[in-house]
Design a protein around this motif. Structure first.
Motif, PDB file in Angstrom:
ATOM      1  N   PRO A 169      50.521  36.255  34.389  1.00  0.00           N
ATOM      2  CA  PRO A 169      49.967  37.304  35.254  1.00  0.00           C
ATOM      3  C   PRO A 169      48.848  36.750  36.132  1.00  0.00           C
ATOM      4  O   PRO A 169      48.224  35.741  35.792  1.00  0.00           O
ATOM      5  CB  PRO A 169      49.433  38.332  34.256  1.00  0.00           C
ATOM      6  N   PRO A 170      48.556  37.397  37.272  1.00  0.00           N
ATOM      7  CA  PRO A 170      47.422  36.974  38.102  1.00  0.00           C
ATOM      8  C   PRO A 170      46.107  37.071  37.328  1.00  0.00           C
ATOM      9  O   PRO A 170      45.933  37.953  36.490  1.00  0.00           O
ATOM     10  CB  PRO A 170      47.456  37.960  39.266  1.00  0.00           C
ATOM     11  N   ILE A 171      45.199  36.157  37.627  1.00  0.00           N
ATOM     12  CA  ILE A 171      43.901  36.101  36.962  1.00  0.00           C
ATOM     13  C   ILE A 171      42.880  36.860  37.804  1.00  0.00           C
ATOM     14  O   ILE A 171      42.673  36.528  38.976  1.00  0.00           O
ATOM     15  CB  ILE A 171      43.449  34.644  36.786  1.00  0.00           C
ATOM     16  N   PRO A 172      42.216  37.886  37.249  1.00  0.00           N
ATOM     17  CA  PRO A 172      41.241  38.646  38.047  1.00  0.00           C
ATOM     18  C   PRO A 172      39.982  37.833  38.322  1.00  0.00           C
ATOM     19  O   PRO A 172      39.478  37.124  37.449  1.00  0.00           O
ATOM     20  CB  PRO A 172      40.938  39.854  37.162  1.00  0.00           C
ATOM     21  N   VAL A 173      39.489  37.947  39.571  1.00  0.00           N
ATOM     22  CA  VAL A 173      38.227  37.296  39.945  1.00  0.00           C
ATOM     23  C   VAL A 173      37.371  38.318  40.682  1.00  0.00           C
ATOM     24  O   VAL A 173      37.536  39.518  40.504  1.00  0.00           O
ATOM     25  CB  VAL A 173      38.484  36.020  40.783  1.00  0.00           C
ATOM     26  N   GLN A 205      42.104  32.626  31.875  1.00  0.00           N
ATOM     27  CA  GLN A 205      41.293  33.836  31.803  1.00  0.00           C
ATOM     28  C   GLN A 205      39.905  33.551  32.393  1.00  0.00           C
ATOM     29  O   GLN A 205      39.373  32.454  32.231  1.00  0.00           O
ATOM     30  CB  GLN A 205      41.119  34.296  30.351  1.00  0.00           C
ATOM     31  N   PRO A 206      39.306  34.546  33.071  1.00  0.00           N
ATOM     32  CA  PRO A 206      37.914  34.373  33.503  1.00  0.00           C
ATOM     33  C   PRO A 206      36.988  34.377  32.293  1.00  0.00           C
ATOM     34  O   PRO A 206      37.141  35.214  31.397  1.00  0.00           O
ATOM     35  CB  PRO A 206      37.664  35.587  34.405  1.00  0.00           C
ATOM     36  N   VAL A 207      36.030  33.452  32.272  1.00  0.00           N
ATOM     37  CA  VAL A 207      35.143  33.345  31.114  1.00  0.00           C
ATOM     38  C   VAL A 207      33.673  33.490  31.478  1.00  0.00           C
ATOM     39  O   VAL A 207      32.833  33.613  30.594  1.00  0.00           O
ATOM     40  CB  VAL A 207      35.361  32.007  30.374  1.00  0.00           C
ATOM     41  N   ASP A 208      33.353  33.490  32.778  1.00  0.00           N
ATOM     42  CA  ASP A 208      31.951  33.614  33.162  1.00  0.00           C
ATOM     43  C   ASP A 208      31.866  34.025  34.629  1.00  0.00           C
ATOM     44  O   ASP A 208      32.803  33.787  35.406  1.00  0.00           O
ATOM     45  CB  ASP A 208      31.210  32.295  32.954  1.00  0.00           C
TER      46      ASP A 208
END
Length: 304
Positions: free
Chosen positions: A201-205, A240-243
């Motif tokens: 899936p697309p990674i949210p930013v 995954q976004p982590v920060d």
């Protein structure tokens, strides 16, 4: 210039003031300001660290800078509205997006001449080259695709559908994946390069993402979010976004130092460059530059 050591340099293009700022990345000291043609935009350093190629969107040229003297040593007429560019790992060619021509120009870096122009889809934007130099990937802000160019034939051999308004691209150091920003969706798509298909899936930013830089070990990607003045950190193992790191107004460009310890971010609306430590994702320094800085390119270590 005295021979004081071997350090990488950061070259920052200032679109509004027509110059390139040069920083010593060991201490973030400003060591030079280089006057170039109007509208400096994209920048790339040759693998041997001897030259920097800078596109200028107003003049339609590429300025070639000697890193030994930090002066322009050649100017290459290239075409209408040149944007980002990359240099192949063997240093023999540069590929530059021509936004105004829906094409990619190929530069022979030995002769400093345009050797080819490759027609591509509407609105070419960002560009990246694989570590083996066999493929170039071009995002198209105009039609939500990424084009794949074979560097042996200089022809488009594939197209990949991603999200809306694709912008920055970064390729993992092992050459297995490309990370493509979708500015319109506020996401990042991941392309599996062995078959050029989107995986997962697309990674949210953040809001209005622009550029992306990969760490040297390929475990993290840093995404600049222009409208919310932040940088999103992506764990590329889990995608995954982590920060989220607050920076100054209008972050656009991003580049990682060769040792992987720091990320340089241009803040276009704040006329500055922010330096982030990859150890803890904290801002360690911010330096003023010229007007409207857009991109930053970092050299391999150079003898000072």
């Amino acid at each position: 210039m005295g021979l004081t050591g071997v350090t990488a340099r950061a070259y920052v293009t200032n679109l509004g003031s027509g110059n390139v700022y040069v920083f010593n990345t060991a201490n973030n000291a400003l060591i030079g300001i280089i006057e170039v043609d109007d509208g400096p935009y994209g920048a790339a350093v040759t693998p041997d660290g001897l030259r920097v190629f800078v596109t200028t969107i107003v003049n339609g040229t590429v300025n070639v800078i000697s890193t030994a003297t930090n002066t322009v040593i050649d100017t290459i007429p290239i075409g209408f509205f040149p944007g980002e560019l990359v240099i192949t790992p063997d240093g023999t060619r540069a590929y530059a997006v021509l936004i105004g021509e829906d094409a990619v120009a190929v530069i022979d870096t030995e002769e400093n001449t345009v050797s080819d122009k490759i027609p591509v889809r509407d609105g070419p934007n960002s560009i990246a080259v694989t570590p083996d130099g066999t493929r170039v990937y071009v995002s198209h802000f105009g039609d939500d695709f990424v084009s794949v160019i074979d560097t042996e034939t200089n022809t488009v051999v594939d197209s990949v559908t991603v999200g809306t308004f694709p912008a920055g691209i970064a390729i993992t150091p092992d050459g297995t994946r490309a990370y493509v920003i979708n500015s319109g969706d506020e996401t990042v798509s991941v392309i599996q390069l062995d078959d050029n298909t989107v995986t997962g899936p697309p990674i949210p930013v953040g809001f209005d993402p622009r550029q992306i830089a990969m760490t040297t070990d390929g475990t993290r990607a840093y995404v600049t979010n222009f409208r919310d003045d932040t940088v999103t950190v992506i764990d590329t193992v889990n995608n995954q976004p982590v920060d989220t790191i607050p920076v100054l107004d209008g972050p656009i460009g991003a580049a990682v130092t060769p040792d992987g310890t720091r990320v340089y971010i241009t803040n276009a609306n704040a006329n500055s460059v922010t330096v982030i430590s990859t150890a803890d994702n904290k801002v360690i320094e911010t330096s003023g530059v010229g007007a409207d800085p857009n991109f930053v390119a970092i050299s391999p270590p150079i003898l000072e």
